[in-house]
Design a protein around this motif. Structure first.
Motif, PDB file in Angstrom:
ATOM      1  N   ARG A   1       6.042  19.091  48.568  1.00 28.86           N
ATOM      2  CA  ARG A   1       5.014  19.551  49.514  1.00 28.86           C
ATOM      3  C   ARG A   1       4.240  20.736  48.957  1.00 28.86           C
ATOM      4  O   ARG A   1       3.005  20.776  49.036  1.00 28.86           O
ATOM      5  N   LEU A   2       4.945  21.704  48.386  1.00 24.98           N
ATOM      6  CA  LEU A   2       4.300  22.924  47.913  1.00 24.98           C
ATOM      7  C   LEU A   2       3.391  22.687  46.707  1.00 24.98           C
ATOM      8  O   LEU A   2       2.423  23.422  46.493  1.00 24.98           O
ATOM      9  N   LEU A   3       3.709  21.668  45.919  1.00 22.15           N
ATOM     10  CA  LEU A   3       2.961  21.411  44.681  1.00 22.15           C
ATOM     11  C   LEU A   3       1.902  20.324  44.834  1.00 22.15           C
ATOM     12  O   LEU A   3       1.220  19.993  43.861  1.00 22.15           O
ATOM     13  N   ALA A   4       1.761  19.799  46.033  1.00 22.44           N
ATOM     14  CA  ALA A   4       0.925  18.607  46.232  1.00 22.44           C
ATOM     15  C   ALA A   4      -0.524  18.801  45.805  1.00 22.44           C
ATOM     16  O   ALA A   4      -1.176  17.837  45.371  1.00 22.44           O
ATOM     17  N   GLU A   5      -1.051  20.000  45.889  1.00 23.32           N
ATOM     18  CA  GLU A   5      -2.464  20.226  45.579  1.00 23.32           C
ATOM     19  C   GLU A   5      -2.698  20.737  44.160  1.00 23.32           C
ATOM     20  O   GLU A   5      -3.841  20.995  43.777  1.00 23.32           O
ATOM     21  N   LEU A   6      -1.655  20.888  43.394  1.00 16.82           N
ATOM     22  CA  LEU A   6      -1.810  21.403  42.033  1.00 16.82           C
ATOM     23  C   LEU A   6      -2.041  20.254  41.046  1.00 16.82           C
ATOM     24  O   LEU A   6      -1.634  19.116  41.299  1.00 16.82           O
TER      25      LEU A   6
END
Length: 387
Positions: A276-281
């Motif tokens: 979830r935390l890395l989804a936009e990277l």
């Protein structure tokens, strides 16, 4: 520094080891067979054979299935070198099968194509070592079907995978392989400090591995080639090794085993939070096959290098500079200097080399806090921006 992996030692682990220290046996006592049976029961196998490392277990597994000079062992190029070296220890020839671009495990389609070529050339493998990278099992049903068609033995290198499942069954139950090997190194899912264990459903394979781990020496009259000369008598009936596990290690391992399911569940929760935390990277998070429940030993991201300014190396170094103990699992084995001397070269397994050019293992372990995980994500964001 936030390490990429870390053991979790609880008071009950210390008590278990202290109990052994105060007992009559530090080695070759009751704790090792008790641990062996506990692991076998956990994974649904008939036998467990504990040794001093997973490397030793791989070596014994290869010997037990008859690998020797003139034979071939195939494995994945994305693994620790032990998965291949075990073949060389047996004086066999080692080759590799390229990886699946989603699971990073040995690709069954590539394996099938290579087997067809090898059959025409008369160099089919005697053994295929299927490595469950990061804890996610290989497509064992497909590999097993190919083993029946082409006549090779299957060893699962499940060093990363104890506590995982494949098609709803525990990894190590032996449905699709001859032997499965687990590692209990400190950064693995459970630990015995150093240590490994092989599980199998085959009585003969278990007997052979148990004999070879202790010099090839036996006191069992059923294994001797001549009548015992007295109650002191033992015989060396094979050329074995000193690969035994100590009582201290076994006691620690059995204590840890009681928390196995909790450890794996916690790893899953942390991995899903990373997702979830890395989804936009600009990176690819680990894909999980719906047929499997990974041991989640490692959390490997792949950088989208065309979308970022810093190089793979610069991102890695920037994370280390910020106190994030990232690692890279693994350098393709065929590119190691020793294997280049055997005739391998860069370009031989392109999917493995693409993986290596993009992969970074982020910290993941059961006692890692969400605050530490947030620090990892913030540091990675800065590193990707070139800050």
């Amino acid at each position: 520094m936030i390490p990429y992996g870390r053991q979790d030692i609880q008071p009950q682990d210390i008590d278990a080891v202290l109990e052994v220290l105060q007992s009559d046996f530090l080695t070759q006592g009751p704790a090792v067979p008790h641990f062996e049976q506990a692991v076998a029961n956990q994974v649904g196998a008939r036998h467990g054979v504990a040794v001093n490392s997973a490397t030793s277990a791989l070596h014994l597994a290869c010997l037990a299935v008859g690998l020797g000079e003139g034979d071939w062992l195939w494995t994945s190029p994305i693994t620790f070198v032990a998965s291949a070296n075990c073949g060389l220890y047996c004086r066999a020839t080692v080759d590799f099968v390229d990886i699946d671009p989603r699971t990073y495990n040995l690709c069954p389609q590539a394996l099938e194509a290579k087997l067809a070529r090898a059959e025409r050339e008369g160099r089919l493998p005697k053994v295929v070592v299927a490595v469950h990278l990061c804890g996610q099992p290989c497509d064992m049903q497909a590999i097993h079907a190919l083993s029946e068609r082409y006549g090779f033995r299957v060893v699962e290198d499940a060093s990363h995978a104890i506590g995982g499942r494949y098609r709803g069954e525990p990894i190590g139950n032996g449905r699709y392989s001859d032997i499965t090997v687990f590692s209990f190194h400190p950064v693995k899912i459970i630990t015995t400090a150093e240590g490994g264990l092989a599980v199998t459903n085959d009585d003969r394979l278990a007997e052979t591995m148990a004999l070879l781990r202790s010099h090839g020496v036996t006191r069992d009259p059923a294994l001797m080639t001549q009548e015992a000369e007295g109650p002191w008598y033992y015989q060396q009936v094979a050329l074995g090794f000193n690969y035994r596990m100590t009582e201290l290690q076994a006691a620690l391992g059995e204590s840890q085993l009681a928390r196995l399911e909790d450890y794996v569940a916690r790893r899953h929760a942390m991995a899903e939070r990373y997702d979830r935390l890395l989804a936009e990277l600009p990176l690819t998070t680990p894909w999980q096959h719906p047929d499997s429940y990974s041991g989640r030993h490692l959390y490997v991201i792949r950088l989208e290098l065309e979308a970022i300014q810093p190089s793979h190396r610069r991102v890695f170094e920037a994370l280390r500079d910020q106190g994030i103990g990232v690692n890279l699992h693994y350098i393709p084995v065929h590119t190691q200097p020793y294997y280049r001397e055997l005739g391998f070269a860069p370009g031989d397994f392109p999917e493995a080399e693409r993986y290596y050019a993009e992969a970074i293992s982020l910290p993941l372990y059961p006692t890692m806090t969400e605050t530490q995980q947030d620090e990892v994500v913030a540091a990675l964001t800065r590193a990707l921006e070139g800050a």
